[in-house]
Each structure stands twice: as structure tokens, then as C-alpha cells.
Design a protein around this motif. Sequence first.
Motif, short mmCIF file in Angstrom:
data_model
loop_
_atom_site.label_atom_id
_atom_site.label_comp_id
_atom_site.label_asym_id
_atom_site.label_seq_id
_atom_site.Cartn_x
_atom_site.Cartn_y
_atom_site.Cartn_z
N GLU A 1 0.81 -1.21 0.00
CA GLU A 1 0.00 0.00 0.00
C GLU A 1 0.85 1.27 0.00
OE1 GLU A 1 -0.42 -2.56 1.96
OE2 GLU A 1 -2.42 -3.35 1.52
N GLU A 2 2.12 1.15 0.46
CA GLU A 2 2.99 2.32 0.55
C GLU A 2 3.75 2.60 -0.74
OE1 GLU A 2 3.61 4.49 3.18
OE2 GLU A 2 1.83 3.62 4.10
N GLU A 3 3.72 1.67 -1.69
CA GLU A 3 4.50 1.84 -2.91
C GLU A 3 3.87 2.89 -3.83
OE1 GLU A 3 5.07 -1.92 -4.76
OE2 GLU A 3 6.26 -2.73 -3.10
N ILE A 4 4.73 3.68 -4.47
CA ILE A 4 4.28 4.73 -5.38
C ILE A 4 3.90 4.11 -6.73
CG2 ILE A 4 4.88 6.91 -6.50
CD1 ILE A 4 4.71 7.09 -3.47
N VAL A 5 2.76 4.54 -7.28
CA VAL A 5 2.31 4.05 -8.58
C VAL A 5 2.96 4.91 -9.67
CG1 VAL A 5 0.32 3.63 -10.07
CG2 VAL A 5 0.13 3.33 -7.60
N TYR B 1 3.55 15.19 -7.63
CA TYR B 1 2.86 14.30 -6.71
C TYR B 1 3.01 12.85 -7.15
CZ TYR B 1 0.51 18.47 -4.90
OH TYR B 1 0.25 19.69 -4.34
N GLY B 2 3.28 11.99 -6.18
CA GLY B 2 3.31 10.55 -6.44
C GLY B 2 2.27 9.88 -5.57
N LEU B 3 1.30 9.22 -6.19
CA LEU B 3 0.23 8.58 -5.44
C LEU B 3 0.60 7.14 -5.09
CD1 LEU B 3 -1.25 11.06 -6.67
CD2 LEU B 3 -3.32 9.67 -6.61
N LYS B 4 0.24 6.75 -3.88
CA LYS B 4 0.52 5.40 -3.40
C LYS B 4 -0.60 4.44 -3.81
CE LYS B 4 3.07 7.09 0.65
NZ LYS B 4 3.18 7.06 2.12
N ASN B 5 -0.30 3.15 -3.74
CA ASN B 5 -1.31 2.15 -4.06
C ASN B 5 -2.55 2.31 -3.19
OD1 ASN B 5 -0.26 0.57 -6.23
ND2 ASN B 5 1.19 -0.39 -4.83
N ALA B 6 -2.36 2.73 -1.95
CA ALA B 6 -3.49 2.91 -1.04
C ALA B 6 -4.47 3.93 -1.59
CB ALA B 6 -2.99 3.33 0.34
N SER B 7 -3.96 5.05 -2.14
CA SER B 7 -4.85 6.07 -2.68
C SER B 7 -5.53 5.61 -3.95
CB SER B 7 -4.07 7.38 -2.93
OG SER B 7 -2.99 7.16 -3.80
N LEU C 1 -4.89 17.11 -3.59
CA LEU C 1 -3.66 16.32 -3.63
C LEU C 1 -2.80 16.58 -2.40
CD1 LEU C 1 -2.71 16.58 -7.42
CD2 LEU C 1 -3.73 14.63 -6.21
N ASP C 2 -2.81 17.82 -1.92
CA ASP C 2 -2.09 18.12 -0.68
C ASP C 2 -2.73 17.40 0.51
OD1 ASP C 2 -0.13 19.75 -1.79
OD2 ASP C 2 -1.46 21.50 -1.76
N LEU C 3 -4.07 17.23 0.44
CA LEU C 3 -4.75 16.47 1.50
C LEU C 3 -4.28 15.02 1.51
CD1 LEU C 3 -6.89 15.99 3.66
CD2 LEU C 3 -8.58 15.74 1.83
N LEU C 4 -4.12 14.43 0.31
CA LEU C 4 -3.64 13.04 0.23
C LEU C 4 -2.23 12.93 0.79
CD1 LEU C 4 -4.92 11.90 -3.28
CD2 LEU C 4 -5.93 11.45 -1.05
N VAL C 5 -1.40 13.96 0.57
CA VAL C 5 -0.04 13.96 1.13
C VAL C 5 -0.13 14.00 2.66
CG1 VAL C 5 2.12 15.25 1.33
CG2 VAL C 5 1.00 15.03 -0.90
N LYS C 6 -1.01 14.86 3.19
CA LYS C 6 -1.14 14.98 4.64
C LYS C 6 -1.68 13.70 5.27
CE LYS C 6 -1.88 20.00 4.67
NZ LYS C 6 -0.70 20.35 5.47
N ARG C 7 -2.48 12.95 4.50
CA ARG C 7 -3.04 11.70 5.01
C ARG C 7 -2.14 10.51 4.70
NH1 ARG C 7 -6.30 12.68 8.90
NH2 ARG C 7 -7.24 10.63 8.63
N HIS C 8 -0.91 10.78 4.23
CA HIS C 8 0.09 9.75 3.92
C HIS C 8 -0.36 8.80 2.82
CE1 HIS C 8 2.04 11.26 7.50
NE2 HIS C 8 0.99 10.95 8.22
N LEU C 9 -1.18 9.32 1.91
CA LEU C 9 -1.64 8.55 0.76
C LEU C 9 -0.91 8.94 -0.52
CD1 LEU C 9 -5.46 8.69 1.54
CD2 LEU C 9 -4.00 6.67 1.71
N ALA C 10 -0.06 9.95 -0.43
CA ALA C 10 0.72 10.41 -1.57
C ALA C 10 1.97 11.10 -1.04
CB ALA C 10 -0.10 11.37 -2.44
N VAL C 11 2.93 11.34 -1.94
CA VAL C 11 4.13 12.08 -1.59
C VAL C 11 4.31 13.23 -2.59
CG1 VAL C 11 5.31 10.12 -0.52
CG2 VAL C 11 5.57 10.51 -2.96
N LYS C 12 4.94 14.29 -2.14
CA LYS C 12 5.18 15.44 -2.99
C LYS C 12 6.68 15.72 -3.02
CE LYS C 12 3.70 20.23 -3.77
NZ LYS C 12 2.89 21.36 -3.22
N LYS C 13 7.24 15.75 -4.21
CA LYS C 13 8.67 15.97 -4.35
C LYS C 13 8.91 16.90 -5.53
CE LYS C 13 13.03 13.39 -4.46
NZ LYS C 13 13.64 12.04 -4.53
N GLU C 14 9.56 18.03 -5.24
CA GLU C 14 9.89 19.02 -6.27
C GLU C 14 8.66 19.43 -7.07
OE1 GLU C 14 12.97 17.31 -8.62
OE2 GLU C 14 14.48 17.40 -7.01
N GLY C 15 7.54 19.60 -6.36
CA GLY C 15 6.30 20.05 -7.00
C GLY C 15 5.50 18.97 -7.68
#
Length: 241
Positions: free
Chosen positions: A73-77, A120-126, A104-118
Motif C-alpha cells: 500500500e505504501e509503494e508509489i504508482v 505528486y506521487g500517489l501510493k497504491n493505497a490512494s 492532492l495536498d490532502l492526500l499527502v497529509k493523510r500519507h496517501l501520496a508524496v510530494k517531491k519538487e512540486g
Amino acid sequence: VFDFIHPACNVELDEVEIEGKLIFLYHVEQDLERIFSIKDNENVYLRVLDTNRLLDRDRIKKLEYDKGIRRFEEEIVKDFDVADLDHVLLSNYKLKLNYQGDVLDLLVKRHLAVKKEGNYGLKNASILLFSKDPEKYIPSASVRYIRYEGTTALTGVSHNVVKDERFESNIPSLIDELKKFLRASFRDYYFLDMEEGKFRKVPEYPEEAWLEGIVNSLCHRSYNVQGNTINIKHFENRLEI
């Protein structure tokens, strides 16, 4: 164990003398959070009864998931298209959390995505929770309902499937769809209440029971094991999830 195994495992040696013969006992401690490989070729073996079975890459990955080393679930798609998100569902999610910022920032805050250099990378969970079609990225992330005539599943000329439906969507939508579908699919039975002189309706199965089973199957299945959907098998005398 230091020269040929990676990482080095914890081994204790006992020397026991029996009838003049020296016996060495090697106590290898089980490790619940690591897997071990041979250093020169990185082969991983699984001990089954009295044999050692060489694992392929997929089975090694499954073993890592089982040991908690790797969390699917933590892996980036990779190459996820943001247009595939269910924005209506996400808007309702934002509303329930009373969040005012970008979704998308909400998903980052809920640990469902990551943000790097502007970016977004969504996780399998999202993907499982908010994608319109999770199966586009995670094979077999769906549910199949099979209704049998009788009490056993038969094949060939005796094939006894009378209804076969497939449900493909994100987890919140699947719960809603299956709830409506199964309510309509199950029988209702009526009995006469002699004290009140009225007929009472009793469902084939209590909703609290089958709904909990479906929610558990959707939330707790190993999505890294791909190839089989969640199956709901409806027989004359039982329901299997």
C-alpha cells in the motif's frame, strides 16, 4: 553464516557428546522481519518440510510483504494519470474532513501520496480508495459475486452457476454498490407472529454480518497477491466470502 549469508543471521552452537561422539547443534533463530539470501548469487530458499525450495522474484516479494519488510500500500504508482481519480469522491472526503486546501495536498497529509519538487506521487493505497478504476493499476482489485443452484459448485455439463456479476471500482464505491446489490439478491422470509397476529420479515442473512465480511475482505486482503478477485459465493445453504 558471515561469509555466505546476507545479512548475517543469529546462530548459536551447542556441543553435545553422545556415546563418545561429538554432536554439533546449530540453533538458527527465526527472524520475523528479514529474509536471508546467499551472498554470491542472492538466492532465497524457503524451508518446506525436509526440502529447500528456491523462490522466484515474485515469491520473494510476497515473502517480504508477509514479513512486513515491504508494504504494498505504501509503494508509489508509476505513471499514474491524475484524471483517473474520482474527484467527486475526493470532494466529499475533503468536505468530511473540513479541509480547505488542494485535494492532492490532502492526500499527502493523510500519507496517501508524496510530494517531491512540486510533483505528486500517489501510493497504491490512494489508488484503491480514490481511483475510478483501480484495476487499471492493480490487477484483480475487484469483487465477483457468484450465485450457485444447490449447495456445491459443479463444473462441466453439471455447471450450476445461475448468476455471475463483477464489480470494479474503488473501495468506498464497492461497499455501496455491493450493499445495494446483495440487499436485492438475498431472499426475505416471512413468519406469522402468533402473539401480534402479524407477519414478520426475516432476511436470508443479517446485514450486519455479511456487510462486515465484505468490508473486511476489501480492507484486509493482500492486494500484492494478484490474479484472483474477492469472491462472494452464494449457495442455497451458506454465503462464502
